[in-house]
Design a protein around this motif. Structure first.
Motif, mmCIF file in Angstrom:
data_model
loop_
_atom_site.group_PDB
_atom_site.id
_atom_site.type_symbol
_atom_site.label_atom_id
_atom_site.label_comp_id
_atom_site.label_asym_id
_atom_site.label_seq_id
_atom_site.Cartn_x
_atom_site.Cartn_y
_atom_site.Cartn_z
ATOM 1 N N SER A 277 40.931 41.263 40.805
ATOM 2 C CA SER A 277 41.335 40.028 40.110
ATOM 3 C C SER A 277 42.398 40.338 39.056
ATOM 4 C CB SER A 277 40.131 39.362 39.450
ATOM 5 O OG SER A 277 39.675 40.139 38.353
ATOM 6 N N TYR A 278 43.100 39.266 38.633
ATOM 7 C CA TYR A 278 44.115 39.404 37.577
ATOM 8 C C TYR A 278 43.577 38.701 36.323
ATOM 9 C CZ TYR A 278 48.648 39.358 35.247
ATOM 10 O OH TYR A 278 49.677 39.554 34.366
ATOM 11 N N PRO A 279 43.286 39.459 35.263
ATOM 12 C CA PRO A 279 42.636 38.870 34.078
ATOM 13 C C PRO A 279 43.637 38.323 33.056
ATOM 14 C CG PRO A 279 42.719 41.239 33.849
ATOM 15 C CD PRO A 279 43.380 40.915 35.160
ATOM 16 N N GLY A 280 44.451 37.364 33.469
ATOM 17 C CA GLY A 280 45.445 36.810 32.543
ATOM 18 C C GLY A 280 46.131 35.619 33.175
ATOM 19 N N GLN A 281 47.248 35.194 32.576
ATOM 20 C CA GLN A 281 47.990 34.044 33.075
ATOM 21 C C GLN A 281 49.301 34.482 33.694
ATOM 22 O OE1 GLN A 281 48.401 30.915 30.192
ATOM 23 N NE2 GLN A 281 46.291 31.136 29.450
ATOM 24 N N LEU A 282 49.699 33.731 34.751
ATOM 25 C CA LEU A 282 50.959 33.994 35.439
ATOM 26 C C LEU A 282 51.825 32.747 35.374
ATOM 27 C CD1 LEU A 282 49.579 35.780 38.640
ATOM 28 C CD2 LEU A 282 50.760 36.863 36.722
ATOM 29 N N SER A 283 53.093 32.960 35.132
ATOM 30 C CA SER A 283 54.006 31.822 35.011
ATOM 31 C C SER A 283 55.316 32.138 35.708
ATOM 32 C CB SER A 283 54.264 31.492 33.545
ATOM 33 O OG SER A 283 55.141 30.388 33.429
ATOM 34 N N GLY A 284 55.811 31.158 36.461
ATOM 35 C CA GLY A 284 57.092 31.337 37.132
ATOM 36 C C GLY A 284 57.002 32.295 38.306
ATOM 37 N N LYS A 285 58.053 33.065 38.507
ATOM 38 C CA LYS A 285 58.129 33.945 39.663
ATOM 39 C C LYS A 285 57.710 35.366 39.301
ATOM 40 C CE LYS A 285 61.224 35.103 43.501
ATOM 41 N NZ LYS A 285 60.331 34.492 44.498
ATOM 42 N N VAL A 286 56.706 35.863 40.023
ATOM 43 C CA VAL A 286 56.241 37.253 39.879
ATOM 44 C C VAL A 286 56.287 37.865 41.280
ATOM 45 C CG1 VAL A 286 54.376 38.781 39.200
ATOM 46 C CG2 VAL A 286 54.736 36.634 37.953
ATOM 47 N N ASN A 287 57.179 38.797 41.483
ATOM 48 C CA ASN A 287 57.409 39.334 42.839
ATOM 49 C C ASN A 287 56.157 39.958 43.461
ATOM 50 O OD1 ASN A 287 60.098 38.566 42.948
ATOM 51 N ND2 ASN A 287 60.795 40.448 41.935
ATOM 52 N N ARG A 288 55.402 40.696 42.670
ATOM 53 C CA ARG A 288 54.190 41.312 43.196
ATOM 54 C C ARG A 288 53.129 41.342 42.103
ATOM 55 N NH1 ARG A 288 56.216 45.810 45.032
ATOM 56 N NH2 ARG A 288 55.643 47.139 43.294
ATOM 57 N N ILE A 289 52.009 40.658 42.364
ATOM 58 C CA ILE A 289 50.927 40.604 41.373
ATOM 59 C C ILE A 289 50.151 41.912 41.410
ATOM 60 C CG2 ILE A 289 48.874 39.362 40.622
ATOM 61 C CD1 ILE A 289 49.918 36.913 42.098
ATOM 62 N N LYS A 290 49.992 42.520 40.255
ATOM 63 C CA LYS A 290 49.219 43.756 40.148
ATOM 64 C C LYS A 290 47.818 43.409 39.667
ATOM 65 C CE LYS A 290 53.355 46.486 39.118
ATOM 66 N NZ LYS A 290 54.025 47.391 38.158
ATOM 67 N N TYR A 291 46.919 43.233 40.604
ATOM 68 C CA TYR A 291 45.528 42.897 40.269
ATOM 69 C C TYR A 291 44.872 44.158 39.706
ATOM 70 C CZ TYR A 291 46.377 38.806 43.207
ATOM 71 O OH TYR A 291 46.883 37.640 43.751
ATOM 72 N N SER A 292 44.727 44.179 38.384
ATOM 73 C CA SER A 292 44.306 45.408 37.705
ATOM 74 C C SER A 292 42.795 45.566 37.616
ATOM 75 C CB SER A 292 44.899 45.450 36.294
ATOM 76 O OG SER A 292 44.517 44.295 35.559
ATOM 77 N N LYS A 293 42.067 44.455 37.744
ATOM 78 C CA LYS A 293 40.611 44.535 37.639
ATOM 79 C C LYS A 293 40.022 44.666 39.052
ATOM 80 C CE LYS A 293 36.680 42.326 35.371
ATOM 81 N NZ LYS A 293 36.236 41.158 34.590
ATOM 82 N N VAL A 294 39.751 45.910 39.453
ATOM 83 C CA VAL A 294 39.277 46.190 40.815
ATOM 84 C C VAL A 294 37.760 46.331 40.794
ATOM 85 C CG1 VAL A 294 39.438 47.743 42.781
ATOM 86 C CG2 VAL A 294 41.449 47.332 41.342
ATOM 87 N N LEU A 295 37.092 45.458 41.521
ATOM 88 C CA LEU A 295 35.635 45.505 41.579
ATOM 89 C C LEU A 295 35.122 46.253 42.813
ATOM 90 C CD1 LEU A 295 36.479 42.768 39.975
ATOM 91 C CD2 LEU A 295 34.044 42.276 40.156
ATOM 92 N N VAL A 296 35.830 46.139 43.921
ATOM 93 C CA VAL A 296 35.432 46.831 45.160
ATOM 94 C C VAL A 296 36.682 47.448 45.777
ATOM 95 C CG1 VAL A 296 34.464 46.582 47.478
ATOM 96 C CG2 VAL A 296 33.524 45.223 45.598
ATOM 97 N N ASN A 297 36.553 48.718 46.194
ATOM 98 C CA ASN A 297 37.681 49.379 46.860
ATOM 99 C C ASN A 297 37.151 50.455 47.816
ATOM 100 O OD1 ASN A 297 40.294 49.921 47.559
ATOM 101 N ND2 ASN A 297 40.785 51.095 45.709
ATOM 102 N N VAL A 298 36.349 49.996 48.804
ATOM 103 C CA VAL A 298 35.775 50.915 49.797
ATOM 104 C C VAL A 298 36.882 51.352 50.755
ATOM 105 C CG1 VAL A 298 34.089 51.178 51.658
ATOM 106 C CG2 VAL A 298 33.529 49.797 49.631
ATOM 107 N N GLY A 299 37.081 52.645 50.852
ATOM 108 C CA GLY A 299 38.152 53.175 51.677
ATOM 109 C C GLY A 299 39.414 53.472 50.904
ATOM 110 N N ARG A 300 39.484 53.028 49.658
ATOM 111 C CA ARG A 300 40.606 53.308 48.752
ATOM 112 C C ARG A 300 41.960 52.949 49.378
ATOM 113 N NH1 ARG A 300 38.918 56.034 44.352
ATOM 114 N NH2 ARG A 300 36.847 57.036 44.458
ATOM 115 N N ALA A 301 42.011 51.781 50.002
ATOM 116 C CA ALA A 301 43.268 51.345 50.612
ATOM 117 C C ALA A 301 44.099 50.479 49.668
ATOM 118 C CB ALA A 301 42.988 50.570 51.904
ATOM 119 N N TYR A 302 43.484 49.962 48.596
ATOM 120 C CA TYR A 302 44.211 49.135 47.637
ATOM 121 C C TYR A 302 44.604 49.983 46.436
ATOM 122 C CZ TYR A 302 45.244 45.656 44.094
ATOM 123 O OH TYR A 302 45.870 44.926 43.102
#
Length: 401
Positions: A277-302
């Motif tokens: 998840s992204y713990p903040g606000q986004l406004s306008g154009k953001v080329n690539r969202i960096k979802y910094s709050k990772v809760l699950v990452n089985v296989g470490r592909a993200y």
């Protein structure tokens, strides 16, 4: 002396006819010397001899017919048993040909045109790559018909995939297979064959043949008449080991000389799941969202630092991404991007003061190494550290070879 011989023959003939027990048996009549002349007696005896000879011939013909029927019935049973063992020439059952196609078993219907079940065994020791003979053979003189499986003294063998020295395989110019034998999933393939002569491994480019791999690690070949004489198809003596490979093994060789059975690695189903998840606000154009709050990452592909998911294996994946907008009169769009292609959108449009959430899902096939991320194209998305309103996640559903 003549009368004595006639009497003895008549007595024996009467016994033979009388012992048959037939109510229509003919009794021979004996004439005395006083009643009939010798010529009449002899004529009567010869007449009875001819009659008995005809009856004997008829009985012999009936016996031969019964014997032939028994032999034919035995041969049909033997052919059915041989066809069931996949050893000799295979063909359709006479009984099955009389049945409608829809009445045949499904398995038999599939096998009807499969050369793995309809081929001829070719077991000729002179074809081996280590064989030399004084008399040279030429396969141009053979009337090839259908498919063949190579054997060497009763053991399965296959064609060589390398150049064979001259004067081997019982001929002047041995024919070898250009290219690898096919895999079973490839079905029937066409391969070129070459004949070695005068230090040129492909001095003779012969007519191409068809090849198919069958269950049990063996191959069948549809041979054709070579382009000239003296050329003959070879059987690689080094591949005898391949006939001992199990179902879960394949026969491999690096130098095409030393072959071995290699156990196939079973592909374990890889588990791939991630949720961020992204713990903040986004406004306008953001080329690539960096979802910094990772809760699950089985296989470490993200990768949380780049916000990119990279497919570790080929398969079918499912992704989801969400947003929440709170500004009246504003449109908010988030796009799922796969290998630089925008493929799915999460859209919100707030017409009055309120908050609106949107969740989108997308399923697709990805090859290994494919890159997936989310871009914020327009509008305003709201979230805080405690909420899960701007999210991105996915899973591997089916792994493929």
């Amino acid at each position: 002396m003549v009368v004595l011989a006639v009497a003895v023959f008549v007595t024996l003939s009467s016994c033979a006819v009388g012992c048959s027990g037939s109510p229509n048996s003919t009794e021979l009549k004996l004439w005395s010397r006083e009643n009939q002349s010798m010529a009449v007696q002899i004529a009567a005896v010869f007449k009875e001899m001819e009659s008995l000879r005809c009856e004997q011939t008829t009985l012999q013909q009936q016996q031969n017919a019964l014997t032939q029927m028994h032999i034919t019935s035995h041969q049909k049973r033997a052919q059915k048993e041989v066809a069931g063992t996949n050893v000799l020439t295979y063909g359709s059952n006479d009984d099955e040909e009389d049945l409608p196609k829809e009445d045949l078993p499904e398995e038999d219907s599939r096998r009807r045109g499969d050369p793995c079940f309809h081929h001829t065994v070719l077991d000729q020791a002179w074809r081996a790559t280590n064989s030399t003979s004084k008399f040279k053979m030429c396969d141009r003189n053979v009337k090839w018909k259908g498919w063949y499986r190579l054997f060497y003294k009763g053991r399965s063998i296959q064609m060589p995939e390398r150049c064979v020295p001259v004067n081997k395989c019982g001929t002047h110019s041995p024919l070898w297979l250009v290219g690898r034998h096919p895999k079973r999933r490839q079905g029937i393939v066409t391969r070129n064959v070459c004949g070695h002569w005068k230090k040129n491994c492909c001095a003779f480019r012969s007519t191409p043949i068809q090849v198919k791999k069958c269950r049990g690690n063996y191959y069948v070949y549809k041979f054709n008449q070579p382009s000239s004489c003296y050329l003959a198809y070879c059987a690689d003596i080094n591949t005898l080991v391949c006939g001992r490979c199990r179902r879960n093994q394949s026969c491999v060789s690096r130098d095409k000389i030393n072959w071995r059975c290699k156990t196939k690695r079973r592909m374990s189903s890889k588990k791939i799941h991630f949720f961020a998840s992204y713990p903040g606000q986004l406004s306008g154009k953001v080329n690539r969202i960096k979802y910094s709050k990772v809760l699950v990452n089985v296989g470490r592909a993200y990768n949380r630092r780049t916000g990119v998911f990279k497919a570790p294996v080929k398969g079918v994946y499912q992704f989801f991404f969400s947003t929440q907008s709170a500004n009246a009169g504003q449109k908010t769009d988030l796009w799922l991007v796969i290998n630089s292609y925008w493929v799915a959108v999460s859209h919100t449009h707030v017409s009055r003061p309120s908050t609106v959430g949107s969740l989108s899902m997308y399923m697709t096939f990805l090859r290994r190494g494919a890159k997936v991320f989310v871009t914020h194209n327009s509008g305003r998305s709201w979230a805080n550290a405690a909420s899960m309103t701007i999210t991105f996640g996915g899973s591997l559903l089916v792994q493929m070879k």
